[in-house]
Write an enzyme that holds these catalytic residues in place. Sequence first.
Site, PDB file in Angstrom:
ATOM      1  N   GLU A 128       0.849  -1.184   0.000  1.00 14.81           N
ATOM      2  CA  GLU A 128       0.000   0.000   0.000  1.00 14.81           C
ATOM      3  C   GLU A 128       0.891   1.242   0.000  1.00 14.81           C
ATOM      4  O   GLU A 128       1.855   1.271   0.764  1.00 14.81           O
ATOM      5  CB  GLU A 128      -0.912   0.029   1.229  1.00 14.81           C
ATOM      6  CG  GLU A 128      -1.928   1.151   1.127  1.00 14.81           C
ATOM      7  CD  GLU A 128      -2.895   1.207   2.314  1.00 14.81           C
ATOM      8  OE1 GLU A 128      -2.769   0.410   3.263  1.00 14.81           O
ATOM      9  OE2 GLU A 128      -3.762   2.074   2.273  1.00 14.81           O
ATOM     10  N   GLY A 268       3.048   2.317  10.843  1.00 17.91           N
ATOM     11  CA  GLY A 268       2.801   1.565  12.076  1.00 17.91           C
ATOM     12  C   GLY A 268       2.570   0.085  11.781  1.00 17.91           C
ATOM     13  O   GLY A 268       3.198  -0.785  12.369  1.00 17.91           O
ATOM     14  N   ALA A 269       1.667  -0.189  10.855  1.00 16.31           N
ATOM     15  CA  ALA A 269       1.328  -1.573  10.538  1.00 16.31           C
ATOM     16  C   ALA A 269       0.483  -1.614   9.277  1.00 16.31           C
ATOM     17  O   ALA A 269      -0.022  -0.583   8.836  1.00 16.31           O
ATOM     18  CB  ALA A 269       0.554  -2.205  11.689  1.00 16.31           C
ATOM     19  N   MET A 270       0.320  -2.825   8.719  1.00 16.49           N
ATOM     20  CA  MET A 270      -0.364  -2.975   7.436  1.00 16.49           C
ATOM     21  C   MET A 270      -1.275  -4.197   7.438  1.00 16.49           C
ATOM     22  O   MET A 270      -0.874  -5.283   7.855  1.00 16.49           O
ATOM     23  CB  MET A 270       0.706  -3.071   6.325  1.00 16.49           C
ATOM     24  CG  MET A 270       0.131  -3.270   4.947  1.00 16.49           C
ATOM     25  SD  MET A 270      -0.863  -1.843   4.421  1.00 16.49           S
ATOM     26  CE  MET A 270      -2.004  -2.674   3.324  1.00 16.49           C
ATOM     27  N   GLU A 271      -2.485  -3.985   6.921  1.00 19.02           N
ATOM     28  CA  GLU A 271      -3.573  -4.958   7.047  1.00 19.02           C
ATOM     29  C   GLU A 271      -3.626  -6.028   5.957  1.00 19.02           C
ATOM     30  O   GLU A 271      -4.702  -6.572   5.685  1.00 19.02           O
ATOM     31  CB  GLU A 271      -4.904  -4.200   7.056  1.00 19.02           C
ATOM     32  CG  GLU A 271      -5.326  -3.566   5.702  1.00 19.02           C
ATOM     33  CD  GLU A 271      -4.917  -2.107   5.521  1.00 19.02           C
ATOM     34  OE1 GLU A 271      -3.917  -1.671   6.147  1.00 19.02           O
ATOM     35  OE2 GLU A 271      -5.580  -1.400   4.737  1.00 19.02           O
ATOM     36  N   ASN A 272      -2.504  -6.368   5.312  1.00 19.91           N
ATOM     37  CA  ASN A 272      -2.514  -7.395   4.266  1.00 19.91           C
ATOM     38  C   ASN A 272      -3.405  -8.575   4.646  1.00 19.91           C
ATOM     39  O   ASN A 272      -3.340  -9.070   5.759  1.00 19.91           O
ATOM     40  CB  ASN A 272      -1.096  -7.926   4.059  1.00 19.91           C
ATOM     41  CG  ASN A 272      -0.073  -6.821   4.011  1.00 19.91           C
ATOM     42  OD1 ASN A 272      -0.141  -5.956   3.156  1.00 19.91           O
ATOM     43  ND2 ASN A 272       0.839  -6.822   4.965  1.00 19.91           N
ATOM     44  N   GLU A 305      -5.728  -2.963  12.448  1.00 16.14           N
ATOM     45  CA  GLU A 305      -5.395  -3.762  11.252  1.00 16.14           C
ATOM     46  C   GLU A 305      -6.341  -4.957  11.125  1.00 16.14           C
ATOM     47  O   GLU A 305      -6.760  -5.309  10.030  1.00 16.14           O
ATOM     48  CB  GLU A 305      -3.932  -4.224  11.279  1.00 16.14           C
ATOM     49  CG  GLU A 305      -2.898  -3.112  11.466  1.00 16.14           C
ATOM     50  CD  GLU A 305      -3.051  -1.917  10.549  1.00 16.14           C
ATOM     51  OE1 GLU A 305      -3.643  -2.047   9.460  1.00 16.14           O
ATOM     52  OE2 GLU A 305      -2.583  -0.818  10.930  1.00 16.14           O
ATOM     53  N   HIS A 308      -9.666  -3.913   9.677  1.00 18.46           N
ATOM     54  CA  HIS A 308      -9.627  -3.669   8.231  1.00 18.46           C
ATOM     55  C   HIS A 308     -10.104  -4.896   7.444  1.00 18.46           C
ATOM     56  O   HIS A 308     -10.480  -4.764   6.287  1.00 18.46           O
ATOM     57  CB  HIS A 308      -8.204  -3.353   7.771  1.00 18.46           C
ATOM     58  CG  HIS A 308      -7.857  -1.895   7.748  1.00 18.46           C
ATOM     59  ND1 HIS A 308      -8.674  -0.936   7.197  1.00 18.46           N
ATOM     60  CD2 HIS A 308      -6.746  -1.228   8.173  1.00 18.46           C
ATOM     61  CE1 HIS A 308      -8.075   0.253   7.294  1.00 18.46           C
ATOM     62  NE2 HIS A 308      -6.916   0.111   7.885  1.00 18.46           N
ATOM     63  N   GLU A 327      -9.871   4.025   6.038  1.00 20.56           N
ATOM     64  CA  GLU A 327      -9.064   4.456   7.185  1.00 20.56           C
ATOM     65  C   GLU A 327      -9.885   5.200   8.248  1.00 20.56           C
ATOM     66  O   GLU A 327      -9.787   4.899   9.425  1.00 20.56           O
ATOM     67  CB  GLU A 327      -7.865   5.292   6.721  1.00 20.56           C
ATOM     68  CG  GLU A 327      -6.842   4.507   5.893  1.00 20.56           C
ATOM     69  CD  GLU A 327      -6.247   3.297   6.610  1.00 20.56           C
ATOM     70  OE1 GLU A 327      -6.438   3.149   7.834  1.00 20.56           O
ATOM     71  OE2 GLU A 327      -5.601   2.473   5.924  1.00 20.56           O
TER      72      GLU A 327
HETATM   73  N1  BES Z   1      -3.231   0.836   5.750  1.00 24.90           N
HETATM   74  C1  BES Z   1      -2.458   1.454   6.769  1.00 24.90           C
HETATM   75  C2  BES Z   1      -0.985   1.326   6.555  1.00 24.90           C
HETATM   76  C3  BES Z   1      -0.421   2.249   5.522  1.00 24.90           C
HETATM   77  C4  BES Z   1      -0.315   3.574   5.772  1.00 24.90           C
HETATM   78  C5  BES Z   1       0.035   1.804   4.317  1.00 24.90           C
HETATM   79  C6  BES Z   1       0.234   4.423   4.816  1.00 24.90           C
HETATM   80  C7  BES Z   1       0.557   2.638   3.380  1.00 24.90           C
HETATM   81  C8  BES Z   1       0.673   3.966   3.622  1.00 24.90           C
HETATM   82  C9  BES Z   1      -2.767   0.874   8.137  1.00 24.90           C
HETATM   83  O1  BES Z   1      -4.022   0.309   8.263  1.00 24.90           O
HETATM   84  C10 BES Z   1      -2.743   2.026   9.082  1.00 24.90           C
HETATM   85  O2  BES Z   1      -3.607   2.844   9.005  1.00 24.90           O
HETATM   86  N2  BES Z   1      -1.741   2.082   9.934  1.00 24.90           N
HETATM   87  C11 BES Z   1      -1.520   3.186  10.829  1.00 24.90           C
HETATM   88  C12 BES Z   1      -1.830   2.828  12.242  1.00 24.90           C
HETATM   89  C13 BES Z   1      -3.276   2.947  12.565  1.00 24.90           C
HETATM   90  C14 BES Z   1      -3.588   2.447  13.947  1.00 24.90           C
HETATM   91  C15 BES Z   1      -3.810   4.341  12.437  1.00 24.90           C
HETATM   92  C16 BES Z   1      -0.081   3.548  10.673  1.00 24.90           C
HETATM   93  O3  BES Z   1       0.661   2.769  10.083  1.00 24.90           O
HETATM   94  O4  BES Z   1       0.303   4.608  11.138  1.00 24.90           O
HETATM   95 ZN    ZN Z   2      -5.591   1.627   8.530  1.00 22.52          ZN
END
Ligand code: BES
Ligand code: ZN
Length: 881
Positions: A128, A268-272, A305, A308, A327
Amino acid sequence: MRTDSGQIFRLEDYRESDYLIPEVELTFLLDPQETLVRARLVVERRENVAAVTALELDGDGLNLSSLAIDGTPATGTAFEATPDRLIIARPPSAKRFTLDIETRLQPSRNKALMGLYVSSDVFCTQCEAEGFRRITYFLDRPDILSVYTVRIEADKKAAPLLLSNGNPVESGKLDGGRHFAVWHDPHPKPSYLFALVAGDLGMVSDSFTTASGRKVALGVYVEHGNETRAAYAMDALKRSMRWDEERFGREYDLDVFNLVAVSDFNMGAMENKGLNIFNDKYVLADADTATDLDFANIEAIIGHEYFHNWTGNRITCRDWFQLCLKEGLTVFRDHEFSADQRSRPVKRIAEVRGLRAHQFPEDQGPLAHPVRPRRYREINNFYTATVYEKGSEVVRMIRTILGEDAFCAGMDLYFERHDGQAVTIEDFIKAFEDASDRDLAQFALWYHQAGTPHVAISSRYDAGEKSFTIEIEQSVPPTPSESRKRLMHIPLAFGLVGADGQDMVFDAVEGAVVEDGVIHVRKRHHSVRFTGVPARPVLSINRGFSAPITLSGETSTDDRLFLARHDSDPFSRWQSLNTLFTEALLSATRTVRGGDEPLFASELVGAAVSLAANDALEPAFRALALTLPGEPDVAREIGANIDPDAIHTARIALLKAIAREGRATFDALYAGLHDNAPFMPDAAGAGRRALRNVLLEYLALADENPAPAKRQFDAADNMTDRAAALTVLANHFGETQEARAALSAFEARYADDPLVLDKWFQIQASVPAPETVALMRSLMEHPHFSITNPNRVRALIGTFAMGNQRAFHSADGSGYRLVADTVLALEAHNPQVAARLATAFRSWRSLETGRRDEARRVLSDIAKHENLSRDLADIVERTLA
Ligand code: BES
Ligand code: ZN
């Protein structure tokens, strides 16, 4: 690196692709230096698209080894391949055909951490938003949904673990010490949810049985030796899965759910799908190394995640303009999860503090954009507080307007109607309209119009008529490229608080729709008149922060103090005291700038002390009430011609005034809050520690003595107390032997623990002193500083730029230059993280002239560099515009 073409993407230009890719088979021959990727794509021409219409696939820095069309090697003029595009001008005329694409990647050289890369010897991916095109040529857009089968081959010793999305199908040995695994994901998904992990990791396993009886194998993978630090993450995962069933009726849909922690990660993390990949900061925790805040973040992000899986994966975005569809909604869901797991009022106060600290400055500065933007140059730059936090507030307002039952019906309808689709915000809103039979057209402006609405309030009581009238006026300030704003639908939760603290009842109301304790503001001006009000009430407005707005009104200090003591809405109690603090700090800042010593009203200081001691209130709430507005909060209220030094001086003066007044009370409270039991990361224990640590700062300031902090630092049996004590020592007693000794003891103890060492860097970067700039230069030379590890960069430079207003905005511009140098150094290998860091400059126009000139100069210098990445060019140019 992708340099800037200046191209702008517009929502109105969306059109369906000519081709679909229903099936994808990927084979990875993994090698850190050179990995071969074979992609077999089943391509399908859409109905009503002419045969042999050209097919253009996205790439990003790709190196094509071979291409076959319907099994026949393609040569010469059959295609045109560049690193960023693969064009087949005359594809087969059949409705369906296959492409076999071979690309070669160099994962160990990928420091952008997008696509396939290596982190601490582990292969992992981040796709992503547009990272899949760094792996193979593809229609890399979220409305292309495909069923994936993935085969991974790797050296068995280096990578005993081979993971991808979906369910495991097959695995086995190969020649030459290699082995393979095949994964199949039956749920059609967009390419941004593809993931692969291969390496040698430790595992924590468990299982979860869904409400309908499906048994799911759960795995959390971490570096060997860190398994015990993954227990909390596993527990949070199971609680998330149960909660989504109970609150949203959403079950998990695969046989396995895997979660991997890696140490180099941009976000922070990714929801693959079925294979979440996490920054290890949001997985690893135990008493000795993680703070209560870390535990709370882990719970929230694991939840986020996981949630998602329905809001993002099963139902995804039609295009990246719709990012808030997944999001904002998923942040709303993770907020609700945390509120249910912990204290709802405390969670709400923390959310609002976060929104004001991150989203308000964005909405009020040059980077302002609607929750659903209409144009972007680089989508990475739109993962913003507006899309996330304001996007969540908008969903919350839908619930406030519709009520819990209709809101749930709307969510159910959304899931039922759109499962398996890639949809838009319009589809989302329509589900709520249809489920509730309400018109949300005016409300939808919250998605389309940037800027923080302002509401001005005044009220009067007429004793003769027994009526109470509230005058309400809304306005939306202009934002870049949107000078004229339309009137919004603003739901204001309220109460008319009587002398006994209870909400008063009234006979009737006119001038606005008022339902279930909410005034629906829809016009520029409302005169809302309540009749049958027996005595003068105190107005409590925007309870629970029902709308993300700024408010002004001439509430008296007495009324605010009354609300701080008696409002039945805890958020409002906190807000009333917080507003009083803010007003006191604004006036003190003016005094300091005038060259005088600020003084503070004894009622305010007294109210703070008595709130601290009020044990009818939960400790976590008291901790928040005693936490003064931050320096940036004060700066935001001032709005223009800001002098960060004066704000700092004023704030310290108020801290000391409260500290001196409360000394005896705080001392007794502090002692009584000590926990003899072993550390537990539960909300109640965390609340007691939070209060105790807020008190610690006051106690140290009361006598200007580091001893209480030093004692706590030495005695601490957990990271929350240890880091809090170290912060007090570093912030207020940096020159003392106690502070220096504590910093080096901490460094020595955790030298081999990157996540804890990040805290050591972070604490020093946030010391609000002019000397911090020089210290930063030396910390950047520290053997453990690394420009390629995003966590380390954020801990040191990110904290300095975003969490140390005074030092970053040093009058001589040295803080700006330090950050600009780092942005440019980062830019060369990781544009995404560089661009994010550069947003620290976004409020430059609101500073006093000297600093404003320095900031402008530094920004223009960045802008002058040749071949800036699209990410950084976009941020810098919008910030300067
Ligand atoms: N889908 C996002 C990760 C992401 C963010 C991928 C930007 C590519 C570009 C994930 O679900 C997400 O939102 N992560 C947040 C943490 C969340 C608790 C708000 C992050 O990574 O900051
Ligand atoms: Zn997210």
